[in-house]
Design a protein around this motif. Structure first.
Motif, short mmCIF file in Angstrom:
data_model
loop_
_atom_site.label_atom_id
_atom_site.label_comp_id
_atom_site.label_asym_id
_atom_site.label_seq_id
_atom_site.Cartn_x
_atom_site.Cartn_y
_atom_site.Cartn_z
N ALA A 40 11.21 -77.11 44.04
CA ALA A 40 10.21 -77.41 42.94
C ALA A 40 9.51 -78.00 43.67
CB ALA A 40 9.91 -77.62 41.74
N ASP A 41 8.06 -77.72 43.68
CA ASP A 41 6.81 -78.59 44.59
C ASP A 41 6.12 -79.66 43.98
OD1 ASP A 41 6.90 -75.97 46.36
OD2 ASP A 41 5.75 -75.19 45.77
N PHE A 100 9.63 -75.92 34.92
CA PHE A 100 11.19 -74.29 34.34
C PHE A 100 12.01 -75.58 33.09
CE2 PHE A 100 15.65 -76.18 35.53
CZ PHE A 100 16.45 -74.75 35.27
N ALA A 159 16.43 -77.40 38.83
CA ALA A 159 14.94 -77.32 39.98
C ALA A 159 14.43 -79.06 39.74
CB ALA A 159 13.45 -76.80 38.95
N LEU A 168 8.69 -72.00 39.44
CA LEU A 168 8.77 -72.51 40.77
C LEU A 168 8.19 -71.47 41.38
CD1 LEU A 168 12.33 -73.79 39.81
CD2 LEU A 168 10.07 -75.26 40.17
N LEU A 170 12.65 -69.47 35.94
CA LEU A 170 12.45 -69.86 37.80
C LEU A 170 10.65 -69.09 38.02
CD1 LEU A 170 15.02 -68.48 39.89
CD2 LEU A 170 14.83 -70.59 38.84
N CYS A 211 12.42 -81.66 42.76
CA CYS A 211 11.53 -81.52 43.81
C CYS A 211 11.23 -83.48 44.15
CB CYS A 211 9.90 -82.04 42.93
SG CYS A 211 8.62 -82.98 43.93
N LYS A 221 10.29 -65.96 46.64
CA LYS A 221 9.06 -65.98 47.01
C LYS A 221 8.39 -65.02 48.09
CE LYS A 221 8.37 -70.23 45.27
NZ LYS A 221 8.50 -71.86 45.53
N GLN A 270 6.12 -78.96 37.65
CA GLN A 270 7.29 -78.05 38.11
C GLN A 270 8.62 -77.88 37.56
OE1 GLN A 270 6.40 -75.80 41.48
NE2 GLN A 270 5.09 -74.83 41.25
N VAL A 271 9.61 -79.03 38.07
CA VAL A 271 10.69 -79.35 37.41
C VAL A 271 10.20 -79.41 35.53
CG1 VAL A 271 12.53 -81.02 37.10
CG2 VAL A 271 11.46 -80.93 39.18
#
Length: 123
Positions: free
Chosen positions: A67-68, A76, A116, A27, A24, A118, A43, A72-73
């Motif tokens: 995920a932003d 991850f 994850a 993320l 993680l 997005c 977070k 990021q995916v």
């Protein structure tokens, strides 16, 4: 998110702590708090995802993390595999959910399906 936090029992606390911390991290999710054998990850100082030893280990669950970005995916997915996860769906579009659903799936400790995702269009 409509859920404030969630938690479940694991069979091996240390293994799960190492796995989830590594998987993680891309993320922006990290260990926030440990209380009486339970780890709270999240977070901005808010533990939202809890696991620990003690109690019955639940059957296979599906947990998806936001995920932003699509990158990021991908990060991850790579980090989770490196941490010992099994592939359960490489990063990619899942158009049957919606055109911009970009997710990756792994099987983590105790057989849980960890994702994850997005929801943003790629720029």
């Amino acid at each position: 998110m409509i859920i404030d936090h969630l938690g479940f029992a694991v069979s091996d606390y240390e293994q799960s702590k190492i796995f989830f911390s590594k998987a993680l991290a891309p993320l922006g999710i990290s260990l926030v708090l440990e209380v009486k054998g339970w780890a709270g990850l999240g977070k901005n100082g808010k533990p939202e995802f809890w696991f620990g030893q003690g109690g019955t280990v639940q059957g296979q669950m599906h947990v998806a993390f936001v995920a932003d970005s699509r990158e990021q995916v991908r990060q991850f997915y790579a980090a989770a595999l490196e941490a010992g996860a099994k592939d359960n769906g490489a990063p990619g579009i899942r158009a049957h959910y919606h055109p911009d659903y970009y997710g990756a799936f792994v099987i983590g400790p105790d057989g849980h399906n960890i994702e994850a995702v997005c929801h943003k269009a790629e720029h």
